[in-house]
Design a protein around this motif. Structure first.
Motif, short mmCIF file in Angstrom:
data_model
loop_
_atom_site.label_atom_id
_atom_site.label_comp_id
_atom_site.label_asym_id
_atom_site.label_seq_id
_atom_site.Cartn_x
_atom_site.Cartn_y
_atom_site.Cartn_z
N THR A 14 -21.24 5.68 21.81
CA THR A 14 -21.93 4.89 20.63
C THR A 14 -21.65 3.32 20.91
N ARG A 17 -24.39 2.26 23.35
CA ARG A 17 -25.72 2.10 22.76
C ARG A 17 -26.00 0.99 22.00
N MET A 18 -24.75 0.59 21.26
CA MET A 18 -24.95 -0.64 20.51
C MET A 18 -25.11 -1.88 21.44
N ALA A 20 -26.60 -1.97 24.51
CA ALA A 20 -28.00 -1.76 25.03
C ALA A 20 -28.93 -2.15 24.01
N GLU A 21 -28.72 -1.88 22.52
CA GLU A 21 -29.69 -2.25 21.87
C GLU A 21 -29.72 -3.81 21.32
N ALA A 22 -28.50 -4.32 21.38
CA ALA A 22 -28.36 -5.72 21.30
C ALA A 22 -28.90 -6.36 22.35
N CYS A 24 -31.60 -5.27 24.12
CA CYS A 24 -32.97 -5.29 24.20
C CYS A 24 -33.59 -6.21 22.85
N ALA A 25 -32.93 -5.97 21.83
CA ALA A 25 -33.20 -7.14 20.80
C ALA A 25 -33.23 -8.39 21.05
N THR A 30 -37.72 -3.49 26.21
CA THR A 30 -38.02 -1.95 25.76
C THR A 30 -36.78 -1.20 26.01
N GLU A 31 -36.51 -0.13 25.50
CA GLU A 31 -35.41 0.65 25.44
C GLU A 31 -35.06 1.02 26.93
N ASP A 32 -36.04 1.37 27.64
CA ASP A 32 -35.91 1.80 28.79
C ASP A 32 -35.36 0.66 30.18
#
Length: 299
Positions: A14, A17-18, A20-22, A24-25, A30-32
């Motif tokens: 989890t 993923r936090m 990774a999302e940060a 990307c933002a 993109t998420e890949d």
């Protein structure tokens, strides 16, 4: 593609993923653009003994360090309270996400107040800090070893291996379980150094990755956690040392050290977190402690 290494527990994934999302933002990816690489650590494999008996906090990080060194991953994500104070010169903690709730939560079968636990209740924990703090407040409690991820510990509680346990509020919140347990005031249970913080580690000479990671660094969290870890270094605490510390974002730091059985607790604080204040705080804690307590720290 950025290869992000993490432990494989539900909470670790989890947190990965936090991050990774940060990323990307922050960079418009993109998420890949980020691949999460789960790596099983020794700390995950060995669940029947306290960490202090089999190698300490390094058991959470050494496989991730090896993966960084040999290029299998570009960055590693850690729960900062599980990261050893001394890091290799070849690696660096380059950023931290905003800190979450630093408190512990009491999860009990028949009670929602720590001080109302039954006399002689069995408290499941393998944390020297939590055990010492619990016994200081309630010498009648019986501490039983408790290892495993959140689900494992909750399952052990349901099957009666203990009457109560303590879990980090940050981890429960990140797993979508804000209703599990009752928060314990920091005045009763001062948190572990760096509790609630997620850090990102990389190869120290990787300037390109360092610049990318800097975009998601939360400066107040990095400063506060840095102060708490500096205090650990000044104390010479180990995985066997019962030590707690919390640096407020507004400045200042409070800390305590305890004997394992909770019979002695030394508390001190400073209004500043500069280098001199941290050294002075460590000196006061060790200087006030009994020889038995002082011997648990290298100083």
């Amino acid at each position: 593609m950025v290869k992000l290494g993490t432990r494989g527990s539900p909470l670790a994934l989890t947190q990965a993923r936090m991050v990774a999302e940060a990323l990307c933002a922050a960079h418009g990816w993109t998420e890949d653009a980020v691949a999460i690489v789960a790596i099983k650590t020794t700390g995950d494999k060995v669940q029947d003994r306290p960490l202090a008996e089999i190698g300490g906090k390094a058991l959470w990080t050494k496989e991730l360090e090896a993966a960084l060194h040999d290029g299998r991953i570009d960055i590693a994500v850690h729960s900062m309270k599980d990261v050893e104070t001394w890091r290799p010169d070849t690696l660096a903690i380059a950023a931290m996400l905003p800190r979450a709730d630093v408190r512990d939560r009491l999860v009990a079968n028949d009670c929602d107040d720590f001080m109302c636990l039954a006399v002689g209740a069995r408290l499941g924990t393998s944390s020297p800090r939590r055990a010492a703090q619990a016994l200081h407040a309630r010498p009648d409690l019986v501490v039983v070893p408790f290892r495993g991820n959140v689900d494992t510990r909750l399952s052990k509680l349901r099957t009666g291996e203990a009457d109560a346990t303590l879990l980090a509020a940050a981890g429960l919140d990140r797993l979508g379980r804000p209703d599990v347990g009752t928060p314990i005031p920091p005045e009763l249970f001062l948190p572990a150094p760096a509790q609630g913080a997620v850090g990102i580690e990389l190869r120290a000479n990787d300037d390109v990755m360092r610049a990318m990671i800097a975009a998601i660094d939360d400066a107040p969290t990095s400063a506060a956690v840095g102060s708490e870890r500096a205090l650990l270094a000044a104390l010479g605490g180990s995985c066997r040392s019962a030590v707690a510390a919390h640096a407020a974002f507004t400045g200042g730091i409070r800390a305590e050290i305890l004997l394992p059985d909770g019979s002695e607790r030394i508390i001190a604080a400073r209004d500043s977190t500069d280098e001199a204040a941290i050294r002075d705080l460590a000196a006061e804690l060790l200087g006030t402690a009994s020889p038995a307590l002082r011997a648990l720290f290298e100083g």
